[in-house]
Design a protein around this motif. Sequence first.
Motif, mmCIF file in Angstrom:
data_model
loop_
_atom_site.group_PDB
_atom_site.id
_atom_site.type_symbol
_atom_site.label_atom_id
_atom_site.label_comp_id
_atom_site.label_asym_id
_atom_site.label_seq_id
_atom_site.Cartn_x
_atom_site.Cartn_y
_atom_site.Cartn_z
ATOM 1 N N GLU A 108 41.540 44.943 41.220
ATOM 2 C CA GLU A 108 40.942 43.592 40.913
ATOM 3 C C GLU A 108 41.456 42.867 40.033
ATOM 4 N N TYR A 109 42.164 43.442 39.007
ATOM 5 C CA TYR A 109 42.821 42.851 37.903
ATOM 6 C C TYR A 109 44.135 42.037 38.223
ATOM 7 N N PHE A 110 44.683 42.353 39.301
ATOM 8 C CA PHE A 110 45.800 41.605 39.941
ATOM 9 C C PHE A 110 45.400 40.492 40.747
ATOM 10 N N PRO A 111 46.004 39.468 40.956
ATOM 11 C CA PRO A 111 45.695 38.428 41.752
ATOM 12 C C PRO A 111 45.573 38.900 43.369
ATOM 13 N N ASN A 112 44.476 38.551 43.788
ATOM 14 C CA ASN A 112 44.242 38.597 45.254
ATOM 15 C C ASN A 112 43.399 37.525 45.790
ATOM 16 N N ASP A 113 43.466 37.790 47.140
ATOM 17 C CA ASP A 113 42.703 36.779 48.017
ATOM 18 C C ASP A 113 41.354 36.678 48.000
ATOM 19 N N SER A 114 40.737 37.980 48.031
ATOM 20 C CA SER A 114 39.496 38.235 48.324
ATOM 21 C C SER A 114 38.784 39.233 47.470
ATOM 22 N N LEU A 115 37.360 39.299 47.710
ATOM 23 C CA LEU A 115 36.659 40.335 46.921
ATOM 24 C C LEU A 115 36.499 41.361 47.619
ATOM 25 N N TYR A 116 36.435 42.509 47.157
ATOM 26 C CA TYR A 116 36.385 43.695 47.613
ATOM 27 C C TYR A 116 35.027 43.765 48.647
ATOM 28 N N GLY A 117 35.004 44.124 49.903
ATOM 29 C CA GLY A 117 33.761 43.842 50.753
ATOM 30 C C GLY A 117 33.877 42.655 51.600
ATOM 31 N N VAL A 118 34.540 41.884 51.382
ATOM 32 C CA VAL A 118 34.384 40.500 51.877
ATOM 33 C C VAL A 118 36.028 40.358 52.414
ATOM 34 N N GLU A 119 36.377 40.002 53.423
ATOM 35 C CA GLU A 119 37.674 39.509 53.913
ATOM 36 C C GLU A 119 37.485 38.018 54.656
ATOM 37 N N VAL A 120 38.434 37.089 54.227
ATOM 38 C CA VAL A 120 38.118 35.880 54.503
ATOM 39 C C VAL A 120 39.608 35.732 55.337
ATOM 40 N N HIS A 121 39.483 34.931 56.401
ATOM 41 C CA HIS A 121 40.586 34.369 57.295
ATOM 42 C C HIS A 121 40.254 33.034 57.532
ATOM 43 N N VAL A 122 41.495 32.483 57.412
ATOM 44 C CA VAL A 122 41.435 31.135 57.766
ATOM 45 C C VAL A 122 42.735 30.688 58.605
ATOM 46 N N ASP A 123 42.400 30.107 59.828
ATOM 47 C CA ASP A 123 43.386 29.827 60.910
ATOM 48 C C ASP A 123 44.137 28.469 60.412
ATOM 49 N N ASP A 124 44.888 28.227 61.450
ATOM 50 C CA ASP A 124 45.666 26.790 61.318
ATOM 51 C C ASP A 124 44.696 25.586 61.564
ATOM 52 N N ASN A 125 43.534 25.717 61.973
ATOM 53 C CA ASN A 125 42.649 24.694 62.508
ATOM 54 C C ASN A 125 41.319 24.483 61.204
ATOM 55 N N ALA A 126 41.924 25.442 60.168
ATOM 56 C CA ALA A 126 40.867 25.588 58.813
ATOM 57 C C ALA A 126 39.736 26.056 59.544
ATOM 58 N N SER A 127 39.447 26.895 60.327
ATOM 59 C CA SER A 127 38.425 27.507 60.769
ATOM 60 C C SER A 127 38.296 28.970 60.020
ATOM 61 N N VAL A 146 31.605 27.943 59.483
ATOM 62 C CA VAL A 146 32.093 29.229 59.809
ATOM 63 C C VAL A 146 32.238 29.758 61.307
ATOM 64 N N THR A 147 33.479 29.971 61.713
ATOM 65 C CA THR A 147 33.884 30.231 63.305
ATOM 66 C C THR A 147 32.943 31.623 63.430
ATOM 67 N N SER A 148 32.949 32.492 62.714
ATOM 68 C CA SER A 148 32.398 33.816 62.968
ATOM 69 C C SER A 148 32.188 34.705 61.682
ATOM 70 N N ILE A 149 31.079 35.394 61.653
ATOM 71 C CA ILE A 149 30.679 36.163 60.331
ATOM 72 C C ILE A 149 30.527 37.793 61.154
ATOM 73 N N ASN A 150 31.583 38.563 60.784
ATOM 74 C CA ASN A 150 31.455 39.954 61.286
ATOM 75 C C ASN A 150 31.019 41.044 60.487
ATOM 76 N N ILE A 151 29.826 41.274 60.835
ATOM 77 C CA ILE A 151 29.268 42.517 59.738
ATOM 78 C C ILE A 151 29.508 43.897 60.047
ATOM 79 N N TYR A 152 29.629 44.686 59.200
ATOM 80 C CA TYR A 152 30.252 46.136 59.365
ATOM 81 C C TYR A 152 29.283 46.833 58.415
ATOM 82 N N ILE A 153 28.513 47.685 58.891
ATOM 83 C CA ILE A 153 27.589 48.535 58.107
ATOM 84 C C ILE A 153 28.260 49.796 57.921
#
Length: 122
Positions: A46-65, A103-110
Motif C-alpha cells: 500500500e506504500y507504493f502507488p496502486n489503483d485500489s484499496l485492499y478488498g475493493v477492486e474498481v473496473h472502468v470500461d471504455d464507456n466509463a461504466s 455503477v453497472t454492478s457491485i459484486n459482493i464476495y463474503i
Amino acid sequence: MKEENNLDLGSVKIYKRAISEIVALAISETQGVSLIKPSLFCKILEYFPNDSLYGVEVHVDDNASITLKVNLIAQYGVNILDLAREIQDVVKIAIRKSLNIEVTSINIYIRGIEGGKNEIIH
C-alpha cells in the motif's frame, strides 16, 4: 444579442483509488460487516502507488461504466444475503452522491465469518 462567455477551467480526473475509498467508507458505516483485512505483504504494497484499496477492486470500461468487486468479512449471525443487498445499496448511493455516476454492478464476495464461537480464519 449578448454572447455567453464560457470559461474552461480544466478537467477532472477521478482515480480508482478514490472510488475504492468511497466504497470503503460506505461499508464502514454498515453494521455486521468489514472489508477483508490485508496481509502484512499487502500492507507493505500500500506504500507504493496502486489503483485500489485492499478488498475493493474498481473496473472502468471504455464507456466509463463502473464495476466493483468487494471482498468482505461478515459478522456471525448476520443474514448474509440481506447484508450483501444492503452493501450494494449503500455503495451505489455513496457513489451516486459523491460522483454523480451510476455503477453497472457491485459484486459482493463474503470471504469469511468473524465473531462466532469457532471463528473462521480468513
